[in-house]
Write a protein that holds these residues in place. Structure first.
Motif, PDB file in Angstrom:
ATOM      1  N   CYS A  57       0.839  -1.199   0.000  1.00  8.19           N
ATOM      2  CA  CYS A  57       0.000   0.000   0.000  1.00  8.19           C
ATOM      3  C   CYS A  57       0.876   1.253   0.000  1.00  8.19           C
ATOM      4  O   CYS A  57       0.668   2.174  -0.790  1.00  8.19           O
ATOM      5  N   GLY A 133     -11.189   3.036  -9.600  1.00  6.86           N
ATOM      6  CA  GLY A 133     -10.621   3.026  -8.249  1.00  6.86           C
ATOM      7  C   GLY A 133     -11.698   3.101  -7.181  1.00  6.86           C
ATOM      8  O   GLY A 133     -11.639   2.382  -6.173  1.00  6.86           O
ATOM      9  N   LEU A 134     -12.696   3.954  -7.401  1.00  4.78           N
ATOM     10  CA  LEU A 134     -13.804   4.085  -6.442  1.00  4.78           C
ATOM     11  C   LEU A 134     -14.615   2.793  -6.356  1.00  4.78           C
ATOM     12  O   LEU A 134     -15.051   2.395  -5.267  1.00  4.78           O
ATOM     13  N   LEU A 137     -12.722   0.434  -4.212  1.00  5.48           N
ATOM     14  CA  LEU A 137     -12.801   0.823  -2.797  1.00  5.48           C
ATOM     15  C   LEU A 137     -14.162   0.477  -2.187  1.00  5.48           C
ATOM     16  O   LEU A 137     -14.236   0.071  -1.022  1.00  5.48           O
ATOM     17  N   PHE A 140     -14.068  -3.050  -1.465  1.00  4.87           N
ATOM     18  CA  PHE A 140     -13.232  -3.271  -0.282  1.00  4.87           C
ATOM     19  C   PHE A 140     -14.028  -3.054   1.004  1.00  4.87           C
ATOM     20  O   PHE A 140     -13.929  -3.836   1.947  1.00  4.87           O
ATOM     21  N   LEU A 250      -7.910  -2.380  -2.121  1.00  7.82           N
ATOM     22  CA  LEU A 250      -7.478  -1.196  -1.357  1.00  7.82           C
ATOM     23  C   LEU A 250      -6.293  -0.500  -2.013  1.00  7.82           C
ATOM     24  O   LEU A 250      -6.354   0.701  -2.311  1.00  7.82           O
ATOM     25  N   GLY A 253      -7.083   0.469  -5.586  1.00  6.27           N
ATOM     26  CA  GLY A 253      -8.238   1.367  -5.503  1.00  6.27           C
ATOM     27  C   GLY A 253      -7.834   2.761  -5.082  1.00  6.27           C
ATOM     28  O   GLY A 253      -8.218   3.757  -5.715  1.00  6.27           O
ATOM     29  N   VAL A 254      -7.018   2.855  -4.030  1.00  5.98           N
ATOM     30  CA  VAL A 254      -6.546   4.163  -3.553  1.00  5.98           C
ATOM     31  C   VAL A 254      -5.606   4.801  -4.582  1.00  5.98           C
ATOM     32  O   VAL A 254      -5.716   5.993  -4.892  1.00  5.98           O
ATOM     33  N   THR A 257      -7.519   6.124  -7.547  1.00  7.54           N
ATOM     34  CA  THR A 257      -8.321   7.294  -7.169  1.00  7.54           C
ATOM     35  C   THR A 257      -7.453   8.542  -7.078  1.00  7.54           C
ATOM     36  O   THR A 257      -7.869   9.637  -7.454  1.00  7.54           O
TER      37      THR A 257
END
Length: 313
Positions: A57, A133-134, A137, A140, A250, A253-254, A257
């Motif tokens: 991450c 990405g959203l 998330l 997630f 995650l 996704g982050v 975004t």
């Protein structure tokens, strides 16, 4: 030459911070989970998986913020392949990994669905955009809610078995200290790897799939091997499955975004390989509801072949 040596030093320091930070985070978080009487498989799928996925991450988000997006996606996908084939394969050498039928029917297929979703999103537009990405998330969050509900149900059915846990103050110190070490470790790894790639003429994709992916997956390897040797087989497998889900939903996704991730065809091929390898491991586990030493050796050999492929393509 001096710049490459300094980058190597940064890379090593970064990996040490990532590994020790993840170790402290896992120990503190696991103690909190045990205080709440949550079973091993849930701990592995959530707390331990999140802790051991923090290096990926940190690296992928830092890479995304510095527009090194090729490193972000290759790190996450490379780590998932390493987790599945090397971590599971290596654990199976020590102790046959028994796989609960519920895990084979629910969490394992969900991890494969995540890989297929990433493949589809990336292939259609050759980009993982902010909307993608959203979506990752949101999935997630749904996964976390599912795990929390499972944990509450398991806690209601749990016995009054006593666990050896850390004091609350030490848990807080370990968790916060681990997060700080992981943050700076991620920065150092991205800076060091990017510089080495540029100076040696290597692609960020190759560096991400090999050096960075293996380095950030060391916490999963150490945690799962220790768990397997202590016969905590649910935690060993749960850590791998949970980490792979976290890395896609995650981490990417982050990262997507923050800054849309442009795909190259090599990314699509690697995600397709990850999906194929997931199906093979799932089939191995489904036949006897365990992964034994023979299957572990096959998985390690498959990873070795994959390494040769990505180095010569």
């Amino acid at each position: 030459m001096t710049e490459i040596l300094w980058s190597l030093v940064l890379l090593v320091i970064g990996f040490v911070l990532l590994i020790k930070g993840a170790d402290f985070f896992v120990e503190g978080s696991s103690s909190v989970a045990k205080m709440l009487k949550v079973p091993s498989i849930i701990i592995g799928l959530t707390i331990v998986a999140m802790g051991t996925s923090l290096p990926e991450c940190a690296v992928s988000i830092t890479a995304s913020m510095t527009n090194n997006n090729a490193l972000a996606v290759s790190n996450a996908v490379g780590s998932n392949i390493f987790n599945l084939m090397v971590v599971c394969g290596f654990c199976a050498l020590f102790n046959p990994l028994a796989v609960d039928k519920s895990t084979l029917k629910k969490e394992f297929p969900f991890s494969m669905i995540c890989a297929i979703l990433l493949l589809v999103c990336g292939y259609i537009a050759m980009e993982l955009g902010r909307v993608d990405g959203l979506i990752l998330l949101v999935l997630f969050v749904c996964f976390l809610v599912w795990m929390v509900r499972s944990a509450l149900k398991a806690r209601a059915e749990a016995s009054d078995e006593e666990y050896e846990v850390l004091p609350v103050w030490k848990c807080i110190v370990f968790i916060l200290g681990g997060i700080v070490a992981i943050k700076f470790g991620g920065d150092f790894v991205v800076d060091g790897a990017s510089t080495i790639a540029a100076k040696m003429g290597l692609s960020q994709n190759l560096i991400g799939l090999t050096i960075v992916a293996c380095g950030t997956s060391l916490p999963e390897l150490v945690t799962s091997v220790v768990a397997a040797r202590k016969n905590e087989l649910d935690m060993a497998l749960g850590n791998v499955i949970g980490s792979n889900i976290f890395n896609i939903l995650l981490v990417l996704g982050v990262a997507a975004t923050i800054s849309p991730i442009v795909f190259i065809m090599e990314n699509v091929i690697d995600i397709a390989i990850l999906t194929g390898m997931s199906l093979i491991v799932w089939a191995f586990a489904w036949t006897k509801q365990k992964l034994d030493k023979k299957e572990g050796i096959i998985m390690l050999l498959m990873y070795a072949v994959y390494l040769v492929y990505i180095c010569i393509r």
